[in-house]
Design a protein around this motif. Sequence first.
Motif, mmCIF file in Angstrom:
data_model
loop_
_atom_site.group_PDB
_atom_site.id
_atom_site.type_symbol
_atom_site.label_atom_id
_atom_site.label_comp_id
_atom_site.label_asym_id
_atom_site.label_seq_id
_atom_site.Cartn_x
_atom_site.Cartn_y
_atom_site.Cartn_z
ATOM 1 N N ASN A 410 0.797 -1.225 0.000
ATOM 2 C CA ASN A 410 0.000 0.000 0.000
ATOM 3 C C ASN A 410 0.834 1.281 0.000
ATOM 4 N N SER A 412 2.461 4.625 -1.056
ATOM 5 C CA SER A 412 2.070 5.681 -1.998
ATOM 6 C C SER A 412 3.258 6.056 -2.876
ATOM 7 N N GLU A 413 3.044 6.131 -4.177
ATOM 8 C CA GLU A 413 4.122 6.500 -5.104
ATOM 9 C C GLU A 413 4.641 7.897 -4.789
ATOM 10 N N THR A 414 3.743 8.804 -4.397
ATOM 11 C CA THR A 414 4.146 10.177 -4.046
ATOM 12 C C THR A 414 5.045 10.166 -2.825
ATOM 13 N N LYS A 415 4.659 9.392 -1.800
ATOM 14 C CA LYS A 415 5.467 9.290 -0.582
ATOM 15 C C LYS A 415 6.816 8.640 -0.866
#
Length: 617
Positions: A410, A412-415
Amino acid sequence: MSQNIQVKETVRDLTKYRELKSFSVYVNLFSQTQTDGITRSIFKITVEDSISHHKFIGYSFDKSKSSIDIFVNYVISNLEKRNMIDKQFLLSKGNQIHGTEIIPYSPPDRKKGKSTVIRQRMDHREIISSLYKEMIFNEGRAVIEGYSETDNPIIPPLFVDSLIKDIEKVVKFTDFWRDFKIPDEDNMILKETLMRSGIEADRYIEKFDFKNALKLYNRLYTASSELNDSDALTAGFILKQAKIYFHLEQYDKCRSVLEKALDTFDRKKIGPAAGELYYYLGMIFVYSNRIREADNYLARSSRLLSNSSDREKKNIYFRSRIRRFIIKGNYNQATVLANRAIRKAFGNNDLKELSYLYGVRSEICYREGRYEAAMENAGLQLNNAVEAKDTVAEAKACAQIFLIYAYWDNASETKIKEYLKKIKVLSKTIRKRSYYYDALINLGIHYFKKDDYKKSEPYFNRACRIYTSDTKDAGSHIVNMIYLSKIKTEKKNYLGSVRLLNRMLKLSTAANVKTYPAYIENSLGRIYHEKSQFTESNKHMRKALAHIKEFSLNDSLLKAHTYRLMGLNYLSTGMKNKAFSYLSISRGFYNKLMPEKNEWAADALKEIEKILQDKHS
């Protein structure tokens, strides 16, 4: 005023020739004050090794020949006692002795660091403390161009006038100096000076200037070892060096320093310091996956620190106990103890320790496969590190987050992009490139687990490009290469994969990495299994099991895969009884891997159960 003194060594055999040792002696005005029209002068006497420029310093109220002779004999006798000069040396102080001609001495250029005469009155405490610091800090600078570290002792500065009454004994090389002890008052002053100097050396740690910090802690260790009743202080300076090596992941150097300290000092004399020494030794063995030795050292650490009232020592006590539960797989007890330590750290408003303890809780959750809870604790770890303004703890928290990313779907690509940029900067700041290096590897694993080899391979390759011998992390490099070999295997490039894994076996031997040969042999066994070379596959699987047993590896997944493939290999070669035996063992390990939560474990169990049921049909 200056003299030149040469210690000439008898040379009988050219193969035993050593460079001629010579010492320059000079006297400078150190301080001068006037009281009621009376001038009070204090002179600093310096004996300097003309080759290494190492200095020995004393002081006197005059610059007479007697004062100089006393101090020179003090220095030369100390060196002779340590076998640092030839016992048959000839000491010449002018062309009247032994007819030896002396080259006139010229003091070194001191324009850059020229000392100013002190115009305020100084008492004995202030004088010897100032001279001592000058020797330790090399005139107040951590680095001087052309200066090199030596094995010369930093002997305590001497107030020469206190020995004038013994002039007849002192100027002759008798047992006077062999039995001489620094007065108790001076000894205490010098110990206090070292403690204050240690605080100054700590500032290099704050700037992540580990090279100069190590240099200064080594000088402080060298100086303190010359004082009476200073074992605890000396051990403390050794511990500070060990902590730097531990941070830099130079574990062989760290272990060498720690073991030297434990061999040198009486455990009772150095007290709580021994508890910390044992803790770091234990952690080195934890990282080497040598559980028995790790548990032994951590147990000693917790015993020695159990009654400590010092907050930092008590933190180490909890760390030792928690780690013992973790390495034994007793995660429930580890969590209970971690929660207790968190309450204590919260009561002390110890943000740095809170960051560490939330990191431990995150690690426990990660080991249990509870990745969401692991990420929640890693977030608390990071928040406390930021609030504490602890850059090292902040970098460690980011590294923990990437470790979780390796197995958490899970993320996040941004994180991921945000934290990768952050850890790259932090890793560079704290001089610990392995955090960024490991982050790249864990991201590669993250995408590998999703079968997205197109995304994972670039991260493994980026890690490869930044890996150098300076990284000091052969273990992470081996992990990286194992995963790259798996990608090659998925692409059916078996030859490339085998070559890569064999190179990693050689690196494991060269770098004394004990953990990963089992994983490498397992990967080689899987390749040969896929190629239907079942006998060759089992040859590597048996080697994997031997490594698992030898180094007490507690990886249930590795054991489950190894026994399963061995069972399948035996089944394919018609050796059914052996096959069923190994598959049964494998089933036990897969059941420990929470098949209700992990689909791959459940699938493996179904396959094994089907084969074992066929056995009875």
